[in-house]
Design a protein around this motif. Sequence first.
Motif, PDB file in Angstrom:
ATOM      1  N   TYR A   1       0.827  -1.209   0.000  1.00 20.60           N
ATOM      2  CA  TYR A   1       0.000   0.000   0.000  1.00 20.60           C
ATOM      3  C   TYR A   1       0.860   1.257   0.000  1.00 20.60           C
ATOM      4  O   TYR A   1       0.465   2.280  -0.564  1.00 20.60           O
ATOM      5  CB  TYR A   1      -0.949  -0.020   1.200  1.00 20.60           C
ATOM      6  N   PHE A   2       2.035   1.180   0.601  1.00 23.10           N
ATOM      7  CA  PHE A   2       2.954   2.319   0.556  1.00 23.10           C
ATOM      8  C   PHE A   2       3.427   2.554  -0.880  1.00 23.10           C
ATOM      9  O   PHE A   2       3.443   3.694  -1.359  1.00 23.10           O
ATOM     10  CB  PHE A   2       4.151   2.070   1.483  1.00 23.10           C
ATOM     11  N   VAL A   3       3.816   1.480  -1.567  1.00 21.66           N
ATOM     12  CA  VAL A   3       4.235   1.603  -2.964  1.00 21.66           C
ATOM     13  C   VAL A   3       3.072   2.102  -3.814  1.00 21.66           C
ATOM     14  O   VAL A   3       3.248   2.952  -4.702  1.00 21.66           O
ATOM     15  CB  VAL A   3       4.752   0.256  -3.492  1.00 21.66           C
ATOM     16  N   PHE A   4       1.887   1.591  -3.555  1.00 14.45           N
ATOM     17  CA  PHE A   4       0.685   2.035  -4.261  1.00 14.45           C
ATOM     18  C   PHE A   4       0.487   3.544  -4.108  1.00 14.45           C
ATOM     19  O   PHE A   4       0.256   4.265  -5.084  1.00 14.45           O
ATOM     20  CB  PHE A   4      -0.523   1.267  -3.701  1.00 14.45           C
ATOM     21  N   GLY A   5       0.607   4.025  -2.870  1.00 14.18           N
ATOM     22  CA  GLY A   5       0.429   5.454  -2.626  1.00 14.18           C
ATOM     23  C   GLY A   5       1.504   6.300  -3.271  1.00 14.18           C
ATOM     24  O   GLY A   5       1.228   7.341  -3.877  1.00 14.18           O
ATOM     25  N   VAL A   6       2.771   5.843  -3.171  1.00 17.31           N
ATOM     26  CA  VAL A   6       3.882   6.588  -3.764  1.00 17.31           C
ATOM     27  C   VAL A   6       3.719   6.661  -5.287  1.00 17.31           C
ATOM     28  O   VAL A   6       3.948   7.712  -5.901  1.00 17.31           O
ATOM     29  CB  VAL A   6       5.228   5.950  -3.389  1.00 17.31           C
ATOM     30  N   CYS A   7       3.336   5.550  -5.890  1.00 18.85           N
ATOM     31  CA  CYS A   7       3.144   5.533  -7.346  1.00 18.85           C
ATOM     32  C   CYS A   7       2.043   6.489  -7.770  1.00 18.85           C
ATOM     33  O   CYS A   7       2.176   7.204  -8.774  1.00 18.85           O
ATOM     34  CB  CYS A   7       2.832   4.116  -7.823  1.00 18.85           C
ATOM     35  N   TRP A   8       0.960   6.535  -6.997  1.00 21.72           N
ATOM     36  CA  TRP A   8      -0.128   7.436  -7.357  1.00 21.72           C
ATOM     37  C   TRP A   8       0.275   8.895  -7.167  1.00 21.72           C
ATOM     38  O   TRP A   8      -0.115   9.759  -7.959  1.00 21.72           O
ATOM     39  CB  TRP A   8      -1.391   7.118  -6.554  1.00 21.72           C
ATOM     40  N   VAL A   9       1.057   9.179  -6.143  1.00 22.58           N
ATOM     41  CA  VAL A   9       1.582  10.540  -5.989  1.00 22.58           C
ATOM     42  C   VAL A   9       2.418  10.919  -7.201  1.00 22.58           C
ATOM     43  O   VAL A   9       2.326  12.035  -7.731  1.00 22.58           O
ATOM     44  CB  VAL A   9       2.406  10.659  -4.688  1.00 22.58           C
ATOM     45  N   GLY A  10       3.246   9.968  -7.672  1.00 23.28           N
ATOM     46  CA  GLY A  10       4.039  10.212  -8.860  1.00 23.28           C
ATOM     47  C   GLY A  10       3.185  10.468 -10.090  1.00 23.28           C
ATOM     48  O   GLY A  10       3.490  11.361 -10.900  1.00 23.28           O
ATOM     49  N   VAL A  11       2.108   9.694 -10.229  1.00 23.48           N
ATOM     50  CA  VAL A  11       1.199   9.889 -11.376  1.00 23.48           C
ATOM     51  C   VAL A  11       0.557  11.269 -11.314  1.00 23.48           C
ATOM     52  O   VAL A  11       0.486  11.983 -12.333  1.00 23.48           O
ATOM     53  CB  VAL A  11       0.114   8.793 -11.388  1.00 23.48           C
ATOM     54  N   PHE A  12       0.107  11.662 -10.133  1.00 24.14           N
ATOM     55  CA  PHE A  12      -0.536  12.971  -9.992  1.00 24.14           C
ATOM     56  C   PHE A  12       0.449  14.113 -10.285  1.00 24.14           C
ATOM     57  O   PHE A  12       0.093  15.078 -10.966  1.00 24.14           O
ATOM     58  CB  PHE A  12      -1.115  13.132  -8.585  1.00 24.14           C
ATOM     59  N   ILE A  13       1.679  13.986  -9.769  1.00 27.85           N
ATOM     60  CA  ILE A  13       2.669  15.039  -9.992  1.00 27.85           C
ATOM     61  C   ILE A  13       3.040  15.129 -11.467  1.00 27.85           C
ATOM     62  O   ILE A  13       3.090  16.225 -12.048  1.00 27.85           O
ATOM     63  CB  ILE A  13       3.925  14.786  -9.130  1.00 27.85           C
ATOM     64  N   ALA A  14       3.302  13.978 -12.090  1.00 26.71           N
ATOM     65  CA  ALA A  14       3.682  13.977 -13.505  1.00 26.71           C
ATOM     66  C   ALA A  14       2.563  14.530 -14.374  1.00 26.71           C
ATOM     67  O   ALA A  14       2.798  15.341 -15.286  1.00 26.71           O
ATOM     68  CB  ALA A  14       4.042  12.559 -13.939  1.00 26.71           C
ATOM     69  N   THR A  15       1.335  14.113 -14.087  1.00 27.47           N
ATOM     70  CA  THR A  15       0.192  14.614 -14.856  1.00 27.47           C
ATOM     71  C   THR A  15       0.012  16.110 -14.639  1.00 27.47           C
ATOM     72  O   THR A  15      -0.281  16.854 -15.583  1.00 27.47           O
ATOM     73  CB  THR A  15      -1.096  13.871 -14.450  1.00 27.47           C
ATOM     74  N   GLY A  16       0.212  16.553 -13.400  1.00 25.85           N
ATOM     75  CA  GLY A  16       0.084  17.980 -13.114  1.00 25.85           C
ATOM     76  C   GLY A  16       1.101  18.816 -13.851  1.00 25.85           C
ATOM     77  O   GLY A  16       0.784  19.911 -14.347  1.00 25.85           O
ATOM     78  N   MET A  17       2.335  18.304 -13.945  1.00 31.20           N
ATOM     79  CA  MET A  17       3.380  19.039 -14.656  1.00 31.20           C
ATOM     80  C   MET A  17       3.062  19.149 -16.148  1.00 31.20           C
ATOM     81  O   MET A  17       3.190  20.221 -16.751  1.00 31.20           O
ATOM     82  CB  MET A  17       4.735  18.355 -14.447  1.00 31.20           C
ATOM     83  N   VAL A  18       2.646  18.032 -16.744  1.00 31.78           N
ATOM     84  CA  VAL A  18       2.286  18.060 -18.165  1.00 31.78           C
ATOM     85  C   VAL A  18       1.082  18.957 -18.397  1.00 31.78           C
ATOM     86  O   VAL A  18       1.039  19.748 -19.348  1.00 31.78           O
ATOM     87  CB  VAL A  18       1.996  16.628 -18.663  1.00 31.78           C
ATOM     88  N   LEU A  19       0.101  18.850 -17.492  1.00 34.31           N
ATOM     89  CA  LEU A  19      -1.109  19.658 -17.636  1.00 34.31           C
ATOM     90  C   LEU A  19      -0.803  21.143 -17.500  1.00 34.31           C
ATOM     91  O   LEU A  19      -1.401  21.975 -18.204  1.00 34.31           O
ATOM     92  CB  LEU A  19      -2.136  19.234 -16.583  1.00 34.31           C
ATOM     93  N   ALA A  20       0.116  21.485 -16.597  1.00 37.85           N
ATOM     94  CA  ALA A  20       0.480  22.894 -16.421  1.00 37.85           C
ATOM     95  C   ALA A  20       1.076  23.467 -17.700  1.00 37.85           C
ATOM     96  O   ALA A  20       0.790  24.610 -18.085  1.00 37.85           O
ATOM     97  CB  ALA A  20       1.467  23.041 -15.270  1.00 37.85           C
TER      98      ALA A  20
END
Length: 275
Positions: free
Chosen positions: A193-212
Amino acid sequence: MKLQIVPARTGLQWVLQGLRTFKSQPLALAALFFLGMASMSLISALPLIGPVLALALLPCISLTMMVAASEAAHGRKPTPALLLVSFRSGSQHLHSMLMLGCMYAAGFLLIIGASTIVDGGNFASVYLGQTPMTRELAEEPEFQSAMWLSMCLYLPLSLAFWHAPALIHWHGISPVKSLFFSFVGCIRNIGAYFVFGVCWVGVFIATGMVLAIVTGILAALIGSIAGGLMVATALALAAVFFTSIVFSFRDSFSPPDADPSLVDSASDAAPPSDL
């Protein structure tokens, strides 16, 4: 029912499975999530009890997305009728889901209430949309303390309710037992679940950067499209996140004999252990 212990890397598999499943039925899954959120928004507009009822609906929306993801993962198209999956499986099932929703609303309100002791209710007012967020308010030590307190208290609440709707739906467990088993299941597989959470944080950050970058370009050309793209992307990401939850449940608990749709489990899972 057996609790299955999985390696930490399984958390990444859950994220990838959620992404693949959403890709197979993007419109159906996104529409279900949007309809669920829209229902909660409409109910929250009711005077006095609206916000509480909306909170109580969240476990039902979570179950809807889990069942829909299970359907999509096995080649079946989710339908809007799944929005009522929590209410059409018999009186006992309905009673359990309603009780679970009430317990979630009560727990959430207790957390918000605890934060008011720290900062006099400023964080609660901002979180509930009654007060706009300002830089001065965010920099106040009391506001930050209330925020961190709420986050720390919400974590065990989240773990207890993570699998609870699915345990009620697929295993027929009582609400109180489902909360206990969900919490234990998350703690025993905390690495995944820790890896799951870290991966999702990475997805959100990467998507946010591209979206910005994209919205920055679009805003200079067509400002109205940029705002709509941000909202649509946020909703889609939230829908994918909820889609991936069912895979964490599927690999954490042995499937019931009555539902073969949950038989597929992590190939590298360790032998199951009793709860």
